[in-house]
Structures are given as structure tokens and as C-alpha cells.
Design an enzyme around this catalytic site. Structure first.
Site, PDB file in Angstrom:
ATOM      1  N   ARG A 149      53.581  52.932  77.714  1.00  0.00           N
ATOM      2  CA  ARG A 149      54.115  51.650  77.859  1.00  0.00           C
ATOM      3  C   ARG A 149      55.199  52.105  79.268  1.00  0.00           C
ATOM      4  O   ARG A 149      55.343  51.149  80.018  1.00  0.00           O
ATOM      5  CB  ARG A 149      55.826  52.837  77.009  1.00  0.00           C
ATOM      6  CG  ARG A 149      56.364  52.030  76.306  1.00  0.00           C
ATOM      7  CD  ARG A 149      56.749  53.190  74.454  1.00  0.00           C
ATOM      8  NE  ARG A 149      55.784  54.189  74.890  1.00  0.00           N
ATOM      9  CZ  ARG A 149      54.684  54.378  73.908  1.00  0.00           C
ATOM     10  NH1 ARG A 149      54.614  52.978  72.998  1.00  0.00           N
ATOM     11  NH2 ARG A 149      53.574  55.194  73.641  1.00  0.00           N
ATOM     12  N   THR A 150      54.932  53.057  79.621  1.00  0.00           N
ATOM     13  CA  THR A 150      55.104  53.575  81.435  1.00  0.00           C
ATOM     14  C   THR A 150      54.599  52.981  82.039  1.00  0.00           C
ATOM     15  O   THR A 150      54.959  51.679  83.271  1.00  0.00           O
ATOM     16  CB  THR A 150      55.816  54.557  81.856  1.00  0.00           C
ATOM     17  OG1 THR A 150      56.761  55.426  80.566  1.00  0.00           O
ATOM     18  CG2 THR A 150      56.505  54.848  82.969  1.00  0.00           C
ATOM     19  N   LYS A 204      38.941  66.232  92.655  1.00  0.00           N
ATOM     20  CA  LYS A 204      38.098  67.358  93.948  1.00  0.00           C
ATOM     21  C   LYS A 204      38.821  68.376  94.228  1.00  0.00           C
ATOM     22  O   LYS A 204      38.742  68.756  95.461  1.00  0.00           O
ATOM     23  CB  LYS A 204      37.550  65.988  94.490  1.00  0.00           C
ATOM     24  CG  LYS A 204      36.522  64.934  94.320  1.00  0.00           C
ATOM     25  CD  LYS A 204      36.379  64.252  95.527  1.00  0.00           C
ATOM     26  CE  LYS A 204      35.536  62.922  95.020  1.00  0.00           C
ATOM     27  NZ  LYS A 204      36.142  61.554  95.900  1.00  0.00           N
ATOM     28  N   ARG A 234      53.318  59.073  87.710  1.00  0.00           N
ATOM     29  CA  ARG A 234      53.650  60.424  86.584  1.00  0.00           C
ATOM     30  C   ARG A 234      52.393  61.277  87.093  1.00  0.00           C
ATOM     31  O   ARG A 234      51.009  61.470  87.127  1.00  0.00           O
ATOM     32  CB  ARG A 234      53.149  59.894  85.132  1.00  0.00           C
ATOM     33  CG  ARG A 234      52.730  60.841  84.019  1.00  0.00           C
ATOM     34  CD  ARG A 234      53.031  60.056  82.201  1.00  0.00           C
ATOM     35  NE  ARG A 234      54.337  59.187  82.303  1.00  0.00           N
ATOM     36  CZ  ARG A 234      54.199  59.435  81.285  1.00  0.00           C
ATOM     37  NH1 ARG A 234      53.503  58.906  80.033  1.00  0.00           N
ATOM     38  NH2 ARG A 234      55.494  58.592  81.035  1.00  0.00           N
ATOM     39  N   HIS A 273      62.875  62.396  83.368  1.00  0.00           N
ATOM     40  CA  HIS A 273      61.871  60.616  82.753  1.00  0.00           C
ATOM     41  C   HIS A 273      63.049  59.695  83.602  1.00  0.00           C
ATOM     42  O   HIS A 273      63.506  58.802  82.816  1.00  0.00           O
ATOM     43  CB  HIS A 273      60.943  60.830  81.767  1.00  0.00           C
ATOM     44  CG  HIS A 273      59.976  59.991  80.873  1.00  0.00           C
ATOM     45  ND1 HIS A 273      60.311  58.481  81.856  1.00  0.00           N
ATOM     46  CD2 HIS A 273      59.593  59.215  80.505  1.00  0.00           C
ATOM     47  CE1 HIS A 273      59.332  57.811  81.750  1.00  0.00           C
ATOM     48  NE2 HIS A 273      58.481  57.791  80.470  1.00  0.00           N
TER      49      HIS A 273
END
Ligand code: CP
Length: 307
Positions: free
Chosen positions: A51-52, A80, A101, A129
Site C-alpha cells: 500500500r504505502t 553493499k 521505509r 508511520h
């Protein structure tokens, strides 16, 4: 440079203005379809999302802009060993705004300090959030006609649930709001949220383990998933994962105008038999999330002087 890392980075007046913009976008989408022309959003997702990430990307496309994306930690130079700060400085050379995120709490804040463009926290570990909260607020506003005088039940994993922490912070700033905190003993709301938000602001709340006992008191029932990815111990997860499963029978004592919410994804917490109930609002939250993210992108790009 203005970023949004925590929902309290936005004042109540700004939250209300974002909801107003989102409602205008819903009513008049054509007004907004070119406003971000030639502008780029970078979505940097180092943790899974449906969703986000997709709603941020859809939001930017619907504003007439473009998107560049890192959709997992494995396909970027984070694999890396590149730092969050170096990633943010690099992406600032390519994009106008970042939505990020990350599994580590505080990662979005680190990115915002290094970046020269606005950074939006799209979820940092078990912490915050804020854009899910924007989706939640618009849903509450549209379903209840306002934000004041509501009793909100939060149910499930209230310890690691970042959407819960952000929603408590946001709703505590409206008038005459009460919380019912429904969770197993092991997954109670962290004491810093109770002390710094609920007790400091004298917000009435009570804690219980019994969903059916509490359900009749509620205007809003916010269900959450017990999140496997936040547990160190699989045994604890398996013991707690099905603590609360909302079924039609458990709604027997619920109000006719109850608003049932869930940030999704759901696993078992809400029976699919409830999806057709007019009180089920969780897919409305999904839709509202895109409009609030459009409003937030617009606000931050305007404040940065980019549009
Ligand atoms: N609600 C939410 O954050 O969903 P995703 O994890 O799918 O983005």
C-alpha cells in the site's frame, strides 16, 4: 528543509488543511493532474510494502510527476553497506522529494538530516508511520464527520504497532477523545507512549485484554496485525498471533455506526466475512491514503519552493 518524520511534525491546523486538500482532490482531480509536472518522487523502501509504496507512486503520477524507486534493500547499494545518510545525499541529486521505509527506528530522521530535499517517513521499524496516520485521520473524518468526541479502541499488537503509536499521538490532539487499549499483556502500548502522550495530555484511557467486553463502548475499532517481523522469538509470535480475530459474532454488541479500521495487511485479525459489513472501513483507508499522500507531497514541494 521541511520533512515529515513523526505525525507531531504536523500541527492540528496542518492536519486539518491536508484533509481539506485531500477532499478537494477527491472532488476535483483534474485541478491537480499537472501540478507536479517534471518533478520526481524517489520511493526508497528497504522493508516490504504494498500500500504505502504503491500509493505514494500512484499519488505522484496523479499529480503529473514521475517516480524513481528502490523497492527492496537487496537491489540497492545498501546491500553493499552504504549508509542511510549517503543514500539520502545521493538521491537528493536525482529527485525532488523522498518517501522512505526502513526497518531501523530513526532511519528516516537520519535521512532527513542528510538530504537536501524533503523526506517523508513511510515507516521506521516499530516507531512511526505518519502517512498511515494521515490515511486513518481522513477515514475517521469522512466516516464520523469530525475528529472530536470519539472513543477509539486499538486492538492487537500495541507494542510494536507503529501505526498505533502515530494514531494515538494524532488523535490525542483532538477534543474529548478516549482510548481503549486492547492487547495481550506482552503487547501493551509502550510506557513512553502512555506517559508522554496519554498521561501528559490527560487523555482518558483504559487497558484490557477482552475485546468483546470493550466493543460496545467504541466509535472506532482499530485492529492491528501481530507482526512476525518484530519478534525475536518465533515461539512468542506463534503464541500471540491469533490473540484477536474479529468475527461477525463478536460484533453482536457493537454499535450500528462503529467504524472498523485496520492499516492492512491483515493476516487473521478480521474475518473476510466482515468485509461486506457497512462498518468495515479498511479498504476505504487504503483509498484515502493515496489522497492524503498527494496532499502531503503538494504541501512539502510548495514549502520547498519546488512547485
Ligand atoms: N499499511 C501499510 O503500511 O501497508 P504496507 O506495509 O503494504 O505498505
Amino acid at each position: 528543509m521541511r520533512s515529515v518524520i513523526d505525525i507531531v511534525d504536523l500541527s492540528v491546523e496542518e492536519l486539518d488543511a491536508l484533509m481539506k486538500t485531500a477532499c478537494d482532490i477527491i472532488d476535483n482531480p483534474e485541478k491537480y493532474q499537472e501540478v507536479c509536472r517534471h518533478k520526481k518522487l524517489a520511493t526508497l523502501f528497504f522493508e516490504p510494502s504494498t500500500r504505502t509504496r504503491l500509493s505514494f507512486e500512484a499519488a505522484m503520477y496523479e499529480l503529473g510527476g514521475n517516480v524513481i524507486s528502490v523497492s527492496s534493500a537487496n537491489n540497492s547499494s545498501a546491500a553493499k553497506g552504504e549508509s542511510v545518510a549517503d543514500t539520502a545525499k545521493t538521491v537528493s541529486c536525482y529527485a525532488d522529494i523522498i518517501a522512505m521505509r526502513h526497518p531501523k527506528e530513526g532511519a528516516a530522521l537520519v535521512a532527513s538530516r542528510a538530504a537536501s530535499i524533503p523526506v517523508i517517513n513511510a515507516g521506521d521499524g516499530g516507531h512511526n508511520h505518519p502517512t498511515q496516520t494521515l490515511a486513518d485521520l481522513l477515514t475517521i473524518y469522512r466516516e464520523k464527520g469530525g475528529m472530536d468526541n470519539l472513543t477509539i479502541g486499538l486492538c492487537g499488537d500495541l507494542k510494536f504497532g507503529r501505526t498505533v503509536h502515530s494514531l494515538i499521538n494524532a488523535m490525542s490532539r483532538y477534543k474529548n477523545v478516549k482510548f481503549v487499549l486492547i492487547s495481550p499483556e506482552e503487547l501493551k502500548v509502550p510506557s513512553y507512549v502512555k506517559k508522554d502522550v496519554l498521561q501528559r495530555n490527560r487523555i482518558p484511557y483504559y487497558q484490557t485484554t477482552d475485546l468483546e467486553d470493550a466493543i460496545g463502548d467504541l466509535d472506532i475499532l482499530y485492529m492491528t496485525r501481530v507482526q512476525r517481523e518484530r519478534f525475536f522469538n518465533e515461539e512468542d509470535y506463534l503464541r500471540l498471533k491469533d490473540s484477536y480475530i474479529l468475527t461477525p459474532q463478536k460484533l453482536n454488541n457493537a454499535r450500528e455506526d462503529l467504524c472498523i479500521m485496520h492499516p492492512l495487511p491483515r493476516v487473521n485479525e478480521i474475518s473476510v466475512a466482515i468485509d461486506g459489513d457497512p462498518r468495515a472501513c479498511y479498504f476505504k483507508q487504503v483509498a484515502n491514503g493515496k489522497y492524503m499522500r498527494m496532499a502531503l507531497i503538494l504541501k512539502l514541494l510548495k514549502e520547498a519552493g519546488t512547485i
